[in-house]
Design an enzyme around this catalytic site. Structure first.
Site, PDB file in Angstrom:
ATOM      1  N   CYS A 199      16.463 -30.501 -39.161  1.00 60.96           N
ATOM      2  CA  CYS A 199      16.612 -29.044 -39.193  1.00 60.96           C
ATOM      3  C   CYS A 199      17.798 -28.545 -38.387  1.00 60.96           C
ATOM      4  O   CYS A 199      18.147 -27.365 -38.465  1.00 60.96           O
ATOM      5  CB  CYS A 199      15.329 -28.387 -38.681  1.00 60.96           C
ATOM      6  SG  CYS A 199      13.858 -28.842 -39.622  1.00 60.96           S
ATOM      7  N   GLU A 224      18.226 -31.517 -45.602  1.00 62.21           N
ATOM      8  CA  GLU A 224      17.483 -32.770 -45.557  1.00 62.21           C
ATOM      9  C   GLU A 224      16.682 -32.921 -46.845  1.00 62.21           C
ATOM     10  O   GLU A 224      15.743 -33.693 -46.920  1.00 62.21           O
ATOM     11  CB  GLU A 224      16.579 -32.839 -44.328  1.00 62.21           C
ATOM     12  CG  GLU A 224      15.644 -31.672 -44.130  1.00 62.21           C
ATOM     13  CD  GLU A 224      14.876 -31.768 -42.827  1.00 62.21           C
ATOM     14  OE1 GLU A 224      13.947 -32.597 -42.754  1.00 62.21           O
ATOM     15  OE2 GLU A 224      15.193 -31.030 -41.882  1.00 62.21           O
ATOM     16  N   ASN A 278       8.672 -22.731 -44.124  1.00 57.66           N
ATOM     17  CA  ASN A 278       9.661 -23.578 -43.454  1.00 57.66           C
ATOM     18  C   ASN A 278      10.920 -23.748 -44.308  1.00 57.66           C
ATOM     19  O   ASN A 278      10.842 -24.165 -45.464  1.00 57.66           O
ATOM     20  CB  ASN A 278       9.037 -24.942 -43.168  1.00 57.66           C
ATOM     21  CG  ASN A 278       9.797 -25.731 -42.132  1.00 57.66           C
ATOM     22  OD1 ASN A 278      10.912 -25.396 -41.763  1.00 57.66           O
ATOM     23  ND2 ASN A 278       9.194 -26.801 -41.657  1.00 57.66           N
ATOM     24  N   HIS A 308      14.491 -22.119 -33.640  1.00 63.37           N
ATOM     25  CA  HIS A 308      14.102 -22.742 -34.910  1.00 63.37           C
ATOM     26  C   HIS A 308      12.671 -22.336 -35.247  1.00 63.37           C
ATOM     27  O   HIS A 308      11.816 -22.243 -34.362  1.00 63.37           O
ATOM     28  CB  HIS A 308      14.226 -24.263 -34.764  1.00 63.37           C
ATOM     29  CG  HIS A 308      13.660 -25.035 -35.898  1.00 63.37           C
ATOM     30  ND1 HIS A 308      13.987 -24.787 -37.213  1.00 63.37           N
ATOM     31  CD2 HIS A 308      12.780 -26.074 -35.923  1.00 63.37           C
ATOM     32  CE1 HIS A 308      13.333 -25.628 -37.996  1.00 63.37           C
ATOM     33  NE2 HIS A 308      12.598 -26.413 -37.242  1.00 63.37           N
ATOM     34  N   SER A 322      14.299 -32.561 -35.748  1.00 63.82           N
ATOM     35  CA  SER A 322      13.509 -33.729 -35.357  1.00 63.82           C
ATOM     36  C   SER A 322      14.338 -34.991 -35.431  1.00 63.82           C
ATOM     37  O   SER A 322      15.336 -35.083 -36.140  1.00 63.82           O
ATOM     38  CB  SER A 322      12.280 -33.850 -36.260  1.00 63.82           C
ATOM     39  OG  SER A 322      11.396 -32.774 -36.039  1.00 63.82           O
ATOM     40  N   LYS A 380       5.352 -20.675 -29.043  1.00 65.97           N
ATOM     41  CA  LYS A 380       5.067 -21.685 -28.019  1.00 65.97           C
ATOM     42  C   LYS A 380       6.334 -22.065 -27.262  1.00 65.97           C
ATOM     43  O   LYS A 380       6.306 -22.277 -26.050  1.00 65.97           O
ATOM     44  CB  LYS A 380       4.451 -22.923 -28.669  1.00 65.97           C
ATOM     45  CG  LYS A 380       3.041 -22.712 -29.216  1.00 65.97           C
ATOM     46  CD  LYS A 380       2.503 -23.980 -29.866  1.00 65.97           C
ATOM     47  CE  LYS A 380       1.083 -23.769 -30.392  1.00 65.97           C
ATOM     48  NZ  LYS A 380       0.548 -24.990 -31.042  1.00 65.97           N
ATOM     49  N   SER A 387       5.613 -33.424 -32.182  1.00 68.23           N
ATOM     50  CA  SER A 387       6.839 -32.723 -32.530  1.00 68.23           C
ATOM     51  C   SER A 387       6.919 -31.374 -31.821  1.00 68.23           C
ATOM     52  O   SER A 387       7.986 -30.961 -31.344  1.00 68.23           O
ATOM     53  CB  SER A 387       6.930 -32.525 -34.043  1.00 68.23           C
ATOM     54  OG  SER A 387       8.193 -32.027 -34.418  1.00 68.23           O
ATOM     55  N   ASP A 401     -10.908 -21.994 -42.407  1.00 64.75           N
ATOM     56  CA  ASP A 401     -10.942 -20.606 -41.953  1.00 64.75           C
ATOM     57  C   ASP A 401      -9.542 -20.016 -42.094  1.00 64.75           C
ATOM     58  O   ASP A 401      -8.581 -20.557 -41.537  1.00 64.75           O
ATOM     59  CB  ASP A 401     -11.375 -20.567 -40.485  1.00 64.75           C
ATOM     60  CG  ASP A 401     -11.441 -19.153 -39.916  1.00 64.75           C
ATOM     61  OD1 ASP A 401     -11.037 -18.193 -40.602  1.00 64.75           O
ATOM     62  OD2 ASP A 401     -11.896 -19.007 -38.759  1.00 64.75           O
ATOM     63  N   THR A 460       2.654 -25.645 -43.647  1.00 64.12           N
ATOM     64  CA  THR A 460       4.008 -25.405 -43.118  1.00 64.12           C
ATOM     65  C   THR A 460       5.094 -25.774 -44.117  1.00 64.12           C
ATOM     66  O   THR A 460       6.225 -26.071 -43.741  1.00 64.12           O
ATOM     67  CB  THR A 460       4.230 -26.160 -41.793  1.00 64.12           C
ATOM     68  OG1 THR A 460       4.127 -27.572 -42.022  1.00 64.12           O
ATOM     69  CG2 THR A 460       3.211 -25.748 -40.753  1.00 64.12           C
TER      70      THR A 460
END
Length: 385
Positions: free
Chosen positions: A111, A79, A275, A233, A307, A242, A201, A29, A152
């Protein structure tokens, strides 16, 4: 002494895919991508581009003949390094035709790397106020075709000049770092694609954000209402939402509304690119500065996360005339070419990657200033147009 970000520039590839097209190709979707993840488009990397060329392209937008002579250090955070020994900064310095009497270093901490470079640059300038430091965050986010992390992915680079009397953002003194040895995201040496425990994560990101901000409050006595914006970030837009909600909780007063509106402005370009890993926070800063009304003296909070894991919360004060020191990102994004999903998959699978054989790319379709032409005798070959 005022030290901070004097100039900012962003660069990405000439290609993108639409997330609706990707969703249809993966029998998903579209709202799962558009709303659930918060992405609309994603940068696609042709084989003739890599972290080196992207980083050089971003920096080239800032450099003048005079500035080239003034830069004393180049710090490239990535990275997506192209060699386990030789720093990407070596290639970037060469492509940019910078003087030989200059310090060049590559920095890695997922990151968070560009923020580590920024803090290091601030220290160098504090010791020698006449210095100007070029900081670059450049990356290509790869998770694999038809994987949970595919939505992502993304690519691009942000370049910054760090100096005294900055014209964009003065970096304030207090900052809070927080780190733990965890496995929420990683990329083994044998793998071209990253591995991630997505839900874990995200939770670690929120926890680190709350821990850093809580400690910052203890050290400074500052509260949420002291900030004009709090940026984070941005591996994908919904993750930043979030994170901020983790601080705000159920608050819906004027302070909460202001911070949510500011964060939304910072997400505009990420939604269009995807990203950037090390550059994500700083693309968010550019997006905020170019997609919201501002006034000199604004206090901007910034939360950087990498991370593995490390987080840092720090602040900056917006300077007058900042808008003239940033390239027009939206104009650049509007010039890109849309690809079909099949074209994207072909580009994805034709990257130089970890192979050791000689290869010569067809560069006729790449009109970029800096191009990866291939590999010969185990050495990457670059071209300046």
């Amino acid at each position: 002494m005022n030290i901070g970000i004097d100039q900012l520039a962003f660069s990405t590839t000439d290609y993108y895919i639409d997330m609706v097209d990707l969703a249809k190709a993966r029998n998903v979707d579209p709202n799962k991508y558009l709303i659930g993840i918060g992405q609309s488009k994603q940068a696609v990397v042709p084989p003739t581009q890599d972290a080196v060329t992207l980083g050089a392209s971003a920096a080239a937008k800032l450099l003048t003949p005079t500035l080239k002579k003034e830069i004393t250090t180049v710090l490239v955070a990535t990275e997506s390094g192209v060699d386990n020994s030789k720093a990407a900064a070596s290639y970037v310095k060469h492509l940019l035709d910078l003087p030989d009497f200059i310090r060049i270093v590559e920095i890695k901490q997922a990151c968070y790397g560009a923020t580590a470079a920024l803090i290091m640059a601030k220290g160098l300038v504090a010791l020698n106020p006449q210095e100007k430091v070029l900081v670059i965050g450049t990356d290509i986010a790869r998770y694999g075709i038809n994987t949970p992390g595919e939505v992502t992915q993304g690519a691009g680079a942000v370049a910054m000049i760090i100096s005294t009397n900055p014209r964009i953002l003065k970096l304030n003194q207090t900052s809070v770092s927080y780190s733990k040895d965890i496995m929420d995201f990683w990329r083994p040496l044998y793998s071209e694609n990253a591995m991630v425990d997505g839900h874990y994560s995200t939770q670690v990101f929120i926890d680190f954000f709350k821990n850093c901000f809580g400690r910052y409050q203890q050290q400074t006595g500052m509260q949420l209402n002291d900030f004009d914006a709090i940026l984070t970030h941005l591996p994908f837009t919904k993750m930043a939402t979030k994170g901020l909600n983790g601080l705000l909780g159920d608050r819906d007063d004027k302070v909460a509304q202001r911070l949510r509106t500011s964060l939304k402005a910072s997400q505009v370009y990420c939604r269009e690119v995807g990203n950037l890993y090390t550059g994500s926070l700083y693309l968010g800063l550019i997006s905020y500065l170019q997609n919201a009304p501002h006034h000199a003296g604004e206090l901007i909070g910034l939360f950087s996360y990498g991370s593995g894991a490390e987080g840092e919360f720090f602040t900056g004060t917006l300077q007058p005339g900042f808008a003239n020191q940033i390239n027009d990102v939206q104009n650049d994004l509007n010039q890109r070419q849309k690809l079909s999903i099949k074209q994207y998959e072909t580009m994805f699978n034709n990257q130089l990657g970890l192979q050791e054989k000689d290869i010569q790319f067809d560069t006729s379709h790449d009109k970029s200033h800096f191009i990866l032409t291939g590999q010969k005798n185990h050495q990457r070959q670059y071209q300046v147009n």
